[in-house]
Design a protein around this motif. Sequence first.
Motif, PDB file in Angstrom:
ATOM      1  N   THR A 145       0.839  -1.204   0.000  1.00 16.87           N
ATOM      2  CA  THR A 145       0.000   0.000   0.000  1.00 16.87           C
ATOM      3  C   THR A 145       0.872   1.252   0.000  1.00 16.87           C
ATOM      4  O   THR A 145       2.038   1.212   0.407  1.00 16.87           O
ATOM      5  CB  THR A 145      -0.933   0.047   1.226  1.00 16.87           C
ATOM      6  N   VAL A 146       0.274   2.359  -0.456  1.00 19.42           N
ATOM      7  CA  VAL A 146       0.944   3.662  -0.496  1.00 19.42           C
ATOM      8  C   VAL A 146       0.032   4.676   0.185  1.00 19.42           C
ATOM      9  O   VAL A 146      -1.153   4.763  -0.136  1.00 19.42           O
ATOM     10  CB  VAL A 146       1.217   4.109  -1.953  1.00 19.42           C
ATOM     11  N   ASP A 147       0.584   5.428   1.131  1.00 18.04           N
ATOM     12  CA  ASP A 147      -0.194   6.464   1.816  1.00 18.04           C
ATOM     13  C   ASP A 147      -0.264   7.729   0.973  1.00 18.04           C
ATOM     14  O   ASP A 147       0.732   8.149   0.371  1.00 18.04           O
ATOM     15  CB  ASP A 147       0.440   6.815   3.162  1.00 18.04           C
ATOM     16  N   VAL A 148      -1.443   8.353   0.957  1.00 14.54           N
ATOM     17  CA  VAL A 148      -1.601   9.676   0.356  1.00 14.54           C
ATOM     18  C   VAL A 148      -0.896  10.706   1.232  1.00 14.54           C
ATOM     19  O   VAL A 148      -0.928  10.615   2.456  1.00 14.54           O
ATOM     20  CB  VAL A 148      -3.096  10.038   0.240  1.00 14.54           C
ATOM     21  N   ASP A 149      -0.223  11.671   0.618  1.00 11.66           N
ATOM     22  CA  ASP A 149       0.287  12.848   1.332  1.00 11.66           C
ATOM     23  C   ASP A 149      -0.072  14.061   0.493  1.00 11.66           C
ATOM     24  O   ASP A 149       0.528  14.305  -0.551  1.00 11.66           O
ATOM     25  CB  ASP A 149       1.803  12.753   1.525  1.00 11.66           C
ATOM     26  N   TYR A 150      -1.085  14.810   0.940  1.00  7.70           N
ATOM     27  CA  TYR A 150      -1.650  15.880   0.123  1.00  7.70           C
ATOM     28  C   TYR A 150      -0.756  17.111   0.015  1.00  7.70           C
ATOM     29  O   TYR A 150      -1.043  18.005  -0.776  1.00  7.70           O
ATOM     30  CB  TYR A 150      -3.015  16.287   0.666  1.00  7.70           C
ATOM     31  N   PHE A 151       0.310  17.178   0.796  1.00  8.16           N
ATOM     32  CA  PHE A 151       1.182  18.349   0.746  1.00  8.16           C
ATOM     33  C   PHE A 151       2.558  18.048   0.144  1.00  8.16           C
ATOM     34  O   PHE A 151       3.113  18.876  -0.558  1.00  8.16           O
ATOM     35  CB  PHE A 151       1.349  18.946   2.150  1.00  8.16           C
ATOM     36  N   LYS A 152       3.096  16.851   0.396  1.00  7.79           N
ATOM     37  CA  LYS A 152       4.483  16.584  -0.002  1.00  7.79           C
ATOM     38  C   LYS A 152       4.617  15.671  -1.215  1.00  7.79           C
ATOM     39  O   LYS A 152       5.628  15.716  -1.914  1.00  7.79           O
ATOM     40  CB  LYS A 152       5.253  15.973   1.176  1.00  7.79           C
TER      41      LYS A 152
END
Length: 385
Positions: A145-152
């Motif tokens: 799985t891959v986590d979303v990071d909305y800023f980086k």
Amino acid sequence: MSNFSKLKPKKVLFIATRQIGDVLVTTPLISKARELWPNAEFHFLGYRGKLEMLHGNSNIAEVIETSDRPGFGEYLTLFNRLFQRYDLAIVTQPSDRAYLYGLVAAFRRVGVLGGHPQGKDAEDQGKRSKSEKQNAWKKFICMHTVDVDYFKQHVITEKLRLLEVFFKNRAELFTKPISVTPPTGEPLTPAIASELRQPYVVVHPGPLTAYKRWPLAHWQKLIDWLVEQGFQVVLSASPAKQDIQLNHDIISLLDDQSKKQVINAAGKLSIPQAGALIRGAALYIGVDTSITHLAAACNTPTITLFGATPPTNFGPWPNDFIGEQPFHLRDRTQTVGNVTILQGPGQCVPCRKAGCLDKADSYSECLDLLEPQQVIEAIQRVLSS
């Protein structure tokens, strides 16, 4: 990260159950998967009416459409169609439904997990804990799985990372030029083709939500200036009533001379036709919306106006960029390749909220304060280079 996998799937299902822009940004992932598995058969599952961005994509053997709100009968038909047909499902959206489709379709899955709040106060910690609990079953059923990071993390990078479990060295994903694949173009309607003349600029003022809008008076000043420079202006828009009305409102503010040099293409073009129109343009100017990503993919010089959205997450990808992150989080003007992103003033920019009131019909002060002169100066730099 999961251990390296030597899986060589014969059939792969890509799942993107959201908007047309979310479909378009999966195309670098699809291209990279094709490099990994040159003989595999790729299918794509998405919402009906949202898959035109894949028109003519040679990597996709079959497109499967579903309603965004299917009834029981449609679910049953879809599940029967999908059931264990695939060796691998690639879930590119963090929704429960997308994961459910992946679970039905394939024995092995990789997927994107929803993002966690960035703050450190008690409320954010609570949201983080709740989000982690909601993600637990998704992690359990996935090999990676891959986590979303909305800023980086850029959304293109996020999607490509779904394949990192299949690479011994993660960096291999980002050492070659990365491009978004636009849909194959189609001829323009005769009514628009007969009016079109060079040089022209495509202007797309209508976003999906009101808080991404730029003020009407700013569009009027910009279009008047473009006409003074000798450009014809094509105003594009989706068939949605609010977008058609927005174009009408902008045109109503123009003087007679400018009106003669403006073509209103609102609701008159398919996505493949819009791509053909944009490819022939000297320049594209638009807000934070899917057609702006299409313009960048068509290699047309693209200027886009960003408010609440972090460009580091969803800025239009400059074709052939090498690396994981093309953009800065905050920069009034930044140009990478054929893409220029403009942001308004304010230390809160980008906030990633739904405008200043944090709701879909809000205003965004950062966009209200982004002056037409900033856009004009960006146009002059782009055209001179």
